[in-house]
Scaffold this motif. Structure first.
Motif, PDB file in Angstrom:
ATOM      1  N   LEU A  32       0.821  -1.207   0.000  1.00 10.69           N
ATOM      2  CA  LEU A  32       0.000   0.000   0.000  1.00 10.69           C
ATOM      3  C   LEU A  32       0.855   1.257   0.000  1.00 10.69           C
ATOM      4  CD1 LEU A  32      -3.174  -0.163   2.205  1.00 10.69           C
ATOM      5  CD2 LEU A  32      -2.905   0.587  -0.140  1.00 10.69           C
ATOM      6  N   PHE A  85       1.832   1.919  -3.352  1.00 10.57           N
ATOM      7  CA  PHE A  85       0.674   2.452  -4.076  1.00 10.57           C
ATOM      8  C   PHE A  85       0.526   3.945  -3.826  1.00 10.57           C
ATOM      9  CE2 PHE A  85      -0.350  -1.562  -5.387  1.00 10.57           C
ATOM     10  CZ  PHE A  85      -1.605  -1.675  -5.970  1.00 10.57           C
ATOM     11  N   PHE A  86       0.682   4.307  -2.561  1.00 14.40           N
ATOM     12  CA  PHE A  86       0.525   5.723  -2.218  1.00 14.40           C
ATOM     13  C   PHE A  86       1.590   6.569  -2.892  1.00 14.40           C
ATOM     14  CE2 PHE A  86      -2.501   4.654   1.098  1.00 14.40           C
ATOM     15  CZ  PHE A  86      -3.336   5.751   1.028  1.00 14.40           C
ATOM     16  N   VAL A  97       3.367   5.900  -5.736  1.00 15.46           N
ATOM     17  CA  VAL A  97       3.149   6.013  -7.179  1.00 15.46           C
ATOM     18  C   VAL A  97       1.871   6.811  -7.453  1.00 15.46           C
ATOM     19  CG1 VAL A  97       2.806   4.749  -9.318  1.00 15.46           C
ATOM     20  CG2 VAL A  97       4.338   3.838  -7.580  1.00 15.46           C
ATOM     21  N   GLY A  98       0.854   6.500  -6.660  1.00 16.00           N
ATOM     22  CA  GLY A  98      -0.413   7.209  -6.821  1.00 16.00           C
ATOM     23  C   GLY A  98      -0.243   8.698  -6.572  1.00 16.00           C
ATOM     24  N   GLY A 118       1.289  10.283  -9.463  1.00 14.08           N
ATOM     25  CA  GLY A 118       0.283  10.458 -10.514  1.00 14.08           C
ATOM     26  C   GLY A 118      -0.572  11.677 -10.239  1.00 14.08           C
ATOM     27  N   LEU A 173       1.348  14.798 -11.000  1.00  9.74           N
ATOM     28  CA  LEU A 173       1.488  15.058 -12.440  1.00  9.74           C
ATOM     29  C   LEU A 173       0.214  15.691 -12.999  1.00  9.74           C
ATOM     30  CD1 LEU A 173       3.399  11.922 -13.747  1.00  9.74           C
ATOM     31  CD2 LEU A 173       4.132  14.301 -13.843  1.00  9.74           C
ATOM     32  N   LEU A 174      -0.922  15.257 -12.445  1.00 11.66           N
ATOM     33  CA  LEU A 174      -2.188  15.804 -12.921  1.00 11.66           C
ATOM     34  C   LEU A 174      -2.430  17.200 -12.369  1.00 11.66           C
ATOM     35  CD1 LEU A 174      -4.403  12.628 -12.553  1.00 11.66           C
ATOM     36  CD2 LEU A 174      -3.684  13.701 -14.672  1.00 11.66           C
TER      37      LEU A 174
END
Lengths: 296, 278
Positions: free
Chosen positions: A40, A43-44, A46-47, A50, A53-54
Motif C-alpha cells: 500500500l 501504491f501511495f 506512485v499514486g 500520478g 502530475l495531474l
C-alpha cells in the motif's frame, strides 16, 4: 442485461458491510490485512506521483492566469462574446440532449430489441471518438455537400458556419454522456416497484412519470451536468463543423486556441475561467453523487 | 475500501499519463527501424520545423536531402510559425526552423532561438483566391468577393497568412472603393486556423471562396482560382535558419544550404514557390 449489472451494483453496495464483518472474523484475512500494509505504501507513492502530475499543470495554469492579469482580459470583447456564446450554446445543446436523449435512454433501459448492443455502441461512440472525427462526420452528413445537404438546402437550412452548427457539434459529442447516465438510472429502478405500479393499474406513461422519472432523477441530473461540462469545453468538432467567427461560432475553447498564437494573456485568462467553471461543475456533481449514495 | 479505490484510480491515471506521453519520443522511431548501423554516429534524425504551406514541398526537400546524405533522416514538424516559435522558447528542441514570414524569423532571432545573421530568405509566396470546383457563388473576379451571400473563408488574423490577407484586402479596398473591405469582411463566415482547413473545406464545397497561398492552390489542383495582381498582392518571405541550439549543427547548416541550392529551389518551384530574393 443492463438492469442486471445495475442491480449488482446496488447489491454490492449493500453487501459491503457484510464483507467487512467477514474479513474481521478469520485469521487468514487478518494476516492479509497486515501484509497489505507494505504494498500500500508503494501504491501511495506512485499514486501520489500520478496525482501530482495531474495537479501541476492545473496549478501552473491558475497561477499564470492570475499573473497574466486575469481580470483585465475579461473585459476583452472577444472574451465577452465567447463567454456569452459558450453559455447560450451549451445550455441549448443541453436542452436538445434532454429532449432527445431521455426517451432514447428510457427505451434502452426498459426494453430489449434486436441489435440493441450495436445501437448502444454507436450511441456511445462519440464519447471516445476524437472530436475532430465527429466534426468531419457532421460536415459530411449535414454540410452543404453532405448526405443531407440537398434536402436541408431545400428547406432553406444551412448549418456549417452557423451558431446552430456549434449547438449541433456540442450536442453530438456530449449527449452520449447524458444518455448513458440516464439509461443506467432508469435501469437501476427496482423491477418490483414497476410491477407494483402495473398491478395498481398504472399505464406505461404513468410509470414513466411517477415511478421512473423521480427515481432516476439524480442519475439524469448527474448525466446532464457531465454532458454540459463536455459541451462547454467542446473544441474539435466545433472548429471543423461550425468554424471560428467571433460572436457567432467562436466559443471559449476556440478563443484559447487563437490566443495561444498571439495573445497568451487572453488564452491564460480564459483557461483559468474554464478551469474554475469546470471545477464548480465537478463539485456539483460530487455533491449529487454523495446524496445519491445516501439514498441507496 | 475507499482508500483502495482512490489509490487504484490514481494508479490508472498514472498509467494513462505515461502511455499518453510515450508517443513523443516516437519521432525518433524511423531511425530505430533501419538496420543496426555499423557506425551509429552517422545515423542522424534532423528535426525541421516548417510552416503548413511547406507541407508538400518540405517532404520533397527531405527525400532529396536524405538521398544525398545517407544516414540522415528528416523529421518534419508542420505547424504555425508563431506557435512553433513559442514552442522553441518553451524548450522544444530541433535543428532547423523554416518560417512562413520574415516577422516570424525576426521574432525567433529576438528570442535568441536563431543566431542573428543565420537566417536567409529561401522562397516567396503570395496570395490567391480559391473556389470549390463547382464555384457555387460564380466568382470570376476579385470584386465578386464583395457580392452579398458569398461565404468566404480566411485564415485567423494571428497567423502569417491571416496578416497578409488583411493587408491585401486593405489594398483592394483602396482600389475598388465602395466599402469593398466592409462587404468582404461581412462575408467572412469563419476565421480558419490556417490555410489547410480552408483548402479542405473548399474541397468539400462547404464555402464559396477562400484566400490562401498560391502554393496551397498548386497542391489542390481541383480548386478554381482567381489570381490577385501584384499591386494588390502581398509577398511573404519564407526564411530558413539552423537553430542556435541545433542538436546536429553540421547537418542543420547543410540542410539550410541545400534549401537555397539549385536542387532545393527546383523542388520549391514545383510546388508554386517563387525564388527568394538574394
Amino acid at each position: 442485461m443492463i438492469r442486471d449489472t445495475v442491480r449488482m451494483d446496488t447489491i454490492a453496495g449493500r453487501l459491503a458491510p457484510n464483507q467487512k464483518a467477514l474479513r474481521g472474523v478469520t485469521d487468514v484475512a487478518y494476516h492479509q490485512k497486515i501484509h497489505r500494509v507494505r504494498p500500500l505504501a508503494g501504491f501511495f507513492l506512485v499514486g501520489g506521483l500520478g496525482a501530482l502530475l495531474l495537479a501541476i499543470p492545473i496549478g501552473v495554469l491558475l497561477w499564470r492566469g492570475v499573473d497574466a492579469g486575469f481580470a483585465g482580459y475579461l473585459a476583452n470583447p472577444s472574451v465577452i462574446d465567447a463567454a456569452r456564446l459558450s453559455i447560450s450554446t451549451s445550455v441549448i445543446s443541453l436542452l436538445v440532449t434532454l429532449l432527445l436523449g431521455t426517451p432514447l435512454a428510457y427505451v434502452l433501459a426498459r426494453w430489449s430489441f434486436r441489435h440493441k448492443a450495436a445501437v448502444e455502441t454507436v450511441i456511445d461512440l462519440p464519447i471516445v471518438l476524437p472530436p475532430m472525427v465527429a466534426g468531419i462526420g457532421l460536415l459530411l452528413a449535414f454540410g452543404r455537400n453532405g448526405l443531407f445537404g440537398a434536402p436541408l438546402h431545400a428547406l432553406g437550412i444551412h448549418l456549417p458556419f452557423t451558431t446552430a452548427a456549434v449547438i449541433f457539434a456540442q450536442a453530438f459529442v456530449s449527449a452520449p454522456l447524458y444518455i448513458r447516465a440516464a439509461r443506467l438510472g432508469f435501469a437501476a429502478v427496482r423491477p418490483d416497484l414497476i410491477e407494483a405500479a402495473y398491478t395498481d393499474g398504472a399505464t406505461e406513461l404513468e410509470i414513466f412519470r411517477h415511478v421512473m422519472l423521480p427515481l432516476a432523477g439524480r442519475s439524469m441530473l448527474n448525466g446532464l451536468i457531465l454532458s454540459w461540462a463536455r459541451a462547454f469545453g467542446e473544441f474539435g468538432a466545433t472548429i471543423i463543423f461550425a468554424g471560428n467567427l467571433q460572436g457567432f461560432t467562436q466559443t471559449m475553447p476556440l478563443v484559447i486556441f487563437n490566443g495561444f498564437e498571439t495573445n497568451l494573456g487572453v488564452a491564460l485568462s480564459i483557461s483559468l475561467l474554464l478551469i474554475v467553471i469546470s471545477a464548480l461543475i465537478l463539485l456539483a456533481l460530487r455533491t449529487i453523487e454523495k446524496n445519491t449514495s445516501l439514498n441507496v | 475500501m475507499k482508500n483502495y479505490q482512490t489509490v487504484l484510480v490514481a494508479l490508472l491515471l498514472t498509467v494513462i499519463l505515461v502511455t499518453a506521453c510515450s508517443p513523443i519520443p516516437a519521432v525518433q522511431a524511423p531511425a530505430a527501424l533501419t538496420p543496426a548501423p555499423v557506425a551509429p554516429a552517422t545515423n542522424v534524425t534532423l528535426k525541421v520545423f516548417a510552416p503548413s504551406s511547406m507541407t508538400d514541398a518540405a517532404k520533397e526537400l527531405a527525400s532529396a536531402f536524405e538521398a544525398a546524405n545517407p544516414g540522415v533522416k528528416l523529421a518534419i514538424e508542420i505547424g504555425h510559425s508563431p506557435t512553433q516559435r513559442l514552442q522553441l522558447t518553451q524548450g522544444a528542441t530541433g535543428d532547423v526552423f523554416m518560417t512562413a514570414s520574415q516577422k516570424d524569423m525576426d521574432d525567433a532571432i529576438a528570442d535568441k532561438s536563431v543566431a542573428a545573421g543565420a537566417a536567409k530568405v529561401f522562397a516567396t509566396n503570395q496570395l490567391v483566391v480559391v473556389m470549390p470546383p463547382q464555384n457555387p457563388a460564380k466568382i470570376q473576379k476579385l470584386e465578386d468577393l464583395a457580392n452579398t451571400g458569398v461565404r468566404l473563408l480566411v485564415a485567423v488574423v494571428d497567423t502569417p497568412i491571416g496578416k497578409v490577407t488583411l493587408t491585401s484586402l486593405d489594398k483592394m479596398d483602396k482600389q475598388f472603393g465602395a466599402g469593398f473591405k466592409d462587404k468582404v469582411t461581412a462575408n467572412i463566415v469563419s476565421n480558419e486556423a490556417g490555410v489547410k482547413p480552408i483548402v479542405s473545406k473548399l474541397q468539400l464545397g462547404e464555402a464559396d471562396a477562400g484566400i490562401v497561398f498560391v502554393t496551397d492552390a498548386v497542391a489542390a489542383p481541383a480548386l478554381k482560382t482567381v489570381s490577385i495582381p501584384p499591386e494588390l498582392n502581398v509577398i511573404s518571405q519564407l526564411n530558413v535558419a539552423p537553430l542556435a541550439a541545433a542538436l546536429h549543427p553540421e547537418h542543420a547548416a547543410a540542410f539550410t544550404a541545400f534549401v537555397a541550392s539549385t536542387d532545393g529551389q527546383a523542388s520549391l518551384k514545383k510546388w508554386g514557390f517563387m525564388p527568394g530574393k538574394p
